[in-house]
Design a protein around this motif. Structure first.
Motif, PDB file in Angstrom:
ATOM      1  N   GLN A   7     -20.641  16.921   3.947  1.00 63.07           N
ATOM      2  CA  GLN A   7     -20.183  15.655   4.509  1.00 63.07           C
ATOM      3  C   GLN A   7     -21.014  15.316   5.727  1.00 63.07           C
ATOM      4  O   GLN A   7     -21.403  16.184   6.501  1.00 63.07           O
ATOM      5  CB  GLN A   7     -18.721  15.755   4.944  1.00 63.07           C
ATOM      6  CG  GLN A   7     -17.747  15.661   3.823  1.00 63.07           C
ATOM      7  CD  GLN A   7     -16.329  15.650   4.374  1.00 63.07           C
ATOM      8  OE1 GLN A   7     -16.074  16.163   5.443  1.00 63.07           O
ATOM      9  NE2 GLN A   7     -15.419  15.074   3.608  1.00 63.07           N
ATOM     10  N   SER A   8     -21.241  14.029   5.879  1.00 68.57           N
ATOM     11  CA  SER A   8     -21.987  13.609   7.064  1.00 68.57           C
ATOM     12  C   SER A   8     -21.120  13.806   8.301  1.00 68.57           C
ATOM     13  O   SER A   8     -19.898  13.732   8.246  1.00 68.57           O
ATOM     14  CB  SER A   8     -22.421  12.154   6.939  1.00 68.57           C
ATOM     15  OG  SER A   8     -21.295  11.325   6.998  1.00 68.57           O
ATOM     16  N   ASP A   9     -21.753  14.062   9.419  1.00 65.75           N
ATOM     17  CA  ASP A   9     -21.025  14.298  10.669  1.00 65.75           C
ATOM     18  C   ASP A   9     -20.268  13.064  11.132  1.00 65.75           C
ATOM     19  O   ASP A   9     -19.203  13.171  11.723  1.00 65.75           O
ATOM     20  CB  ASP A   9     -21.980  14.750  11.771  1.00 65.75           C
ATOM     21  CG  ASP A   9     -22.523  16.142  11.498  1.00 65.75           C
ATOM     22  OD1 ASP A   9     -21.835  16.916  10.793  1.00 65.75           O
ATOM     23  OD2 ASP A   9     -23.626  16.441  11.977  1.00 65.75           O
ATOM     24  N   SER A  10     -20.812  11.880  10.859  1.00 60.84           N
ATOM     25  CA  SER A  10     -20.140  10.666  11.323  1.00 60.84           C
ATOM     26  C   SER A  10     -18.817  10.465  10.597  1.00 60.84           C
ATOM     27  O   SER A  10     -17.845  10.021  11.183  1.00 60.84           O
ATOM     28  CB  SER A  10     -21.040   9.455  11.145  1.00 60.84           C
ATOM     29  OG  SER A  10     -21.294   9.251   9.763  1.00 60.84           O
ATOM     30  N   ARG A  11     -18.775  10.792   9.325  1.00 56.25           N
ATOM     31  CA  ARG A  11     -17.518  10.638   8.584  1.00 56.25           C
ATOM     32  C   ARG A  11     -16.486  11.644   9.081  1.00 56.25           C
ATOM     33  O   ARG A  11     -15.326  11.321   9.275  1.00 56.25           O
ATOM     34  CB  ARG A  11     -17.764  10.819   7.100  1.00 56.25           C
ATOM     35  CG  ARG A  11     -16.528  10.611   6.279  1.00 56.25           C
ATOM     36  CD  ARG A  11     -16.841  10.654   4.814  1.00 56.25           C
ATOM     37  NE  ARG A  11     -15.596  10.544   4.074  1.00 56.25           N
ATOM     38  CZ  ARG A  11     -15.441  10.873   2.833  1.00 56.25           C
ATOM     39  NH1 ARG A  11     -16.472  11.327   2.163  1.00 56.25           N
ATOM     40  NH2 ARG A  11     -14.291  10.754   2.239  1.00 56.25           N
ATOM     41  N   ARG A  12     -16.921  12.845   9.309  1.00 61.71           N
ATOM     42  CA  ARG A  12     -16.008  13.873   9.802  1.00 61.71           C
ATOM     43  C   ARG A  12     -15.527  13.541  11.211  1.00 61.71           C
ATOM     44  O   ARG A  12     -14.368  13.718  11.545  1.00 61.71           O
ATOM     45  CB  ARG A  12     -16.697  15.238   9.812  1.00 61.71           C
ATOM     46  CG  ARG A  12     -15.755  16.355  10.210  1.00 61.71           C
ATOM     47  CD  ARG A  12     -16.443  17.700  10.194  1.00 61.71           C
ATOM     48  NE  ARG A  12     -16.967  17.965   8.876  1.00 61.71           N
ATOM     49  CZ  ARG A  12     -17.983  18.783   8.637  1.00 61.71           C
ATOM     50  NH1 ARG A  12     -18.584  19.401   9.621  1.00 61.71           N
ATOM     51  NH2 ARG A  12     -18.416  18.982   7.415  1.00 61.71           N
ATOM     52  N   ALA A  13     -16.413  13.004  12.034  1.00 63.11           N
ATOM     53  CA  ALA A  13     -16.031  12.654  13.406  1.00 63.11           C
ATOM     54  C   ALA A  13     -15.022  11.520  13.411  1.00 63.11           C
ATOM     55  O   ALA A  13     -14.093  11.517  14.214  1.00 63.11           O
ATOM     56  CB  ALA A  13     -17.259  12.278  14.220  1.00 63.11           C
ATOM     57  N   SER A  14     -15.192  10.548  12.510  1.00 63.01           N
ATOM     58  CA  SER A  14     -14.262   9.434  12.500  1.00 63.01           C
ATOM     59  C   SER A  14     -12.889   9.858  11.998  1.00 63.01           C
ATOM     60  O   SER A  14     -11.882   9.281  12.380  1.00 63.01           O
ATOM     61  CB  SER A  14     -14.805   8.285  11.654  1.00 63.01           C
ATOM     62  OG  SER A  14     -14.861   8.674  10.299  1.00 63.01           O
ATOM     63  N   GLN A  15     -12.835  10.870  11.152  1.00 61.49           N
ATOM     64  CA  GLN A  15     -11.551  11.348  10.664  1.00 61.49           C
ATOM     65  C   GLN A  15     -10.833  12.176  11.722  1.00 61.49           C
ATOM     66  O   GLN A  15      -9.616  12.132  11.817  1.00 61.49           O
ATOM     67  CB  GLN A  15     -11.738  12.184   9.407  1.00 61.49           C
ATOM     68  CG  GLN A  15     -12.131  11.372   8.196  1.00 61.49           C
ATOM     69  CD  GLN A  15     -12.382  12.248   6.976  1.00 61.49           C
ATOM     70  OE1 GLN A  15     -12.452  13.459   7.097  1.00 61.49           O
ATOM     71  NE2 GLN A  15     -12.514  11.620   5.826  1.00 61.49           N
ATOM     72  N   SER A  16     -11.568  12.914  12.508  1.00 61.42           N
ATOM     73  CA  SER A  16     -10.932  13.796  13.477  1.00 61.42           C
ATOM     74  C   SER A  16     -10.589  13.087  14.795  1.00 61.42           C
ATOM     75  O   SER A  16      -9.796  13.592  15.563  1.00 61.42           O
ATOM     76  CB  SER A  16     -11.827  15.000  13.770  1.00 61.42           C
ATOM     77  OG  SER A  16     -13.002  14.576  14.416  1.00 61.42           O
ATOM     78  N   ARG A  17     -11.194  11.935  15.049  1.00 65.30           N
ATOM     79  CA  ARG A  17     -10.912  11.215  16.289  1.00 65.30           C
ATOM     80  C   ARG A  17      -9.582  10.508  16.185  1.00 65.30           C
ATOM     81  O   ARG A  17      -9.225   9.980  15.147  1.00 65.30           O
ATOM     82  CB  ARG A  17     -12.020  10.215  16.570  1.00 65.30           C
ATOM     83  CG  ARG A  17     -13.321  10.946  16.832  1.00 65.30           C
ATOM     84  CD  ARG A  17     -14.256  10.163  17.599  1.00 65.30           C
ATOM     85  NE  ARG A  17     -13.714   9.633  18.813  1.00 65.30           N
ATOM     86  CZ  ARG A  17     -14.285   9.796  19.979  1.00 65.30           C
ATOM     87  NH1 ARG A  17     -15.352  10.511  20.084  1.00 65.30           N
ATOM     88  NH2 ARG A  17     -13.782   9.237  21.041  1.00 65.30           N
ATOM     89  N   GLY A  18      -8.897  10.447  17.281  1.00 65.51           N
ATOM     90  CA  GLY A  18      -7.607   9.783  17.310  1.00 65.51           C
ATOM     91  C   GLY A  18      -7.740   8.312  17.659  1.00 65.51           C
ATOM     92  O   GLY A  18      -8.836   7.766  17.791  1.00 65.51           O
ATOM     93  N   TYR A  19      -6.598   7.705  17.829  1.00 67.75           N
ATOM     94  CA  TYR A  19      -6.539   6.279  18.146  1.00 67.75           C
ATOM     95  C   TYR A  19      -7.193   5.994  19.492  1.00 67.75           C
ATOM     96  O   TYR A  19      -7.933   5.019  19.633  1.00 67.75           O
ATOM     97  CB  TYR A  19      -5.072   5.829  18.149  1.00 67.75           C
ATOM     98  CG  TYR A  19      -4.876   4.393  18.493  1.00 67.75           C
ATOM     99  CD1 TYR A  19      -5.180   3.393  17.582  1.00 67.75           C
ATOM    100  CD2 TYR A  19      -4.402   4.009  19.739  1.00 67.75           C
ATOM    101  CE1 TYR A  19      -5.010   2.064  17.890  1.00 67.75           C
ATOM    102  CE2 TYR A  19      -4.230   2.689  20.056  1.00 67.75           C
ATOM    103  CZ  TYR A  19      -4.533   1.720  19.123  1.00 67.75           C
ATOM    104  OH  TYR A  19      -4.373   0.400  19.444  1.00 67.75           O
ATOM    105  N   ILE A  20      -6.958   6.828  20.468  1.00 70.28           N
ATOM    106  CA  ILE A  20      -7.519   6.614  21.810  1.00 70.28           C
ATOM    107  C   ILE A  20      -9.038   6.751  21.783  1.00 70.28           C
ATOM    108  O   ILE A  20      -9.750   5.966  22.405  1.00 70.28           O
ATOM    109  CB  ILE A  20      -6.887   7.592  22.823  1.00 70.28           C
ATOM    110  CG1 ILE A  20      -5.400   7.279  22.959  1.00 70.28           C
ATOM    111  CG2 ILE A  20      -7.594   7.526  24.167  1.00 70.28           C
ATOM    112  CD1 ILE A  20      -4.639   8.270  23.793  1.00 70.28           C
ATOM    113  N   GLY A  21      -9.533   7.727  21.060  1.00 73.05           N
ATOM    114  CA  GLY A  21     -10.981   7.922  20.967  1.00 73.05           C
ATOM    115  C   GLY A  21     -11.681   6.758  20.289  1.00 73.05           C
ATOM    116  O   GLY A  21     -12.742   6.314  20.732  1.00 73.05           O
TER     117      GLY A  21
END
Length: 60
Positions: A7-21
């Motif tokens: 998986q690309s890092d951007s997809r994983r980062a967007s899934q793990s980031r919360g609403y505030i992030g």
């Protein structure tokens, strides 16, 4: 052996980031800089006019 899909890092980062992030990323995006500045200046103007400092704008 078949190759593994990574998986690309951007997809994983967007899934793990919360609403505030995600909100912080949206606000600090260069695409939104003009709108954020406009809202901040409007808020500062409203706060100034609603404060006692606005009396300095009245003529003597």
């Amino acid at each position: 052996m078949p190759t593994k899909r990574i998986q690309s890092d951007s997809r994983r980062a967007s899934q793990s980031r919360g609403y505030i992030g995600l909100t912080y990323d949206t606000i600090t995006s260069p695409d939104n800089a003009t709108m954020v500045r406009s809202i901040a200046i409007f808020g500062a103007a409203v706060a100034f006019i609603a404060s006692p400092w606005a009396e300095f704008l009245l003529p003597p």
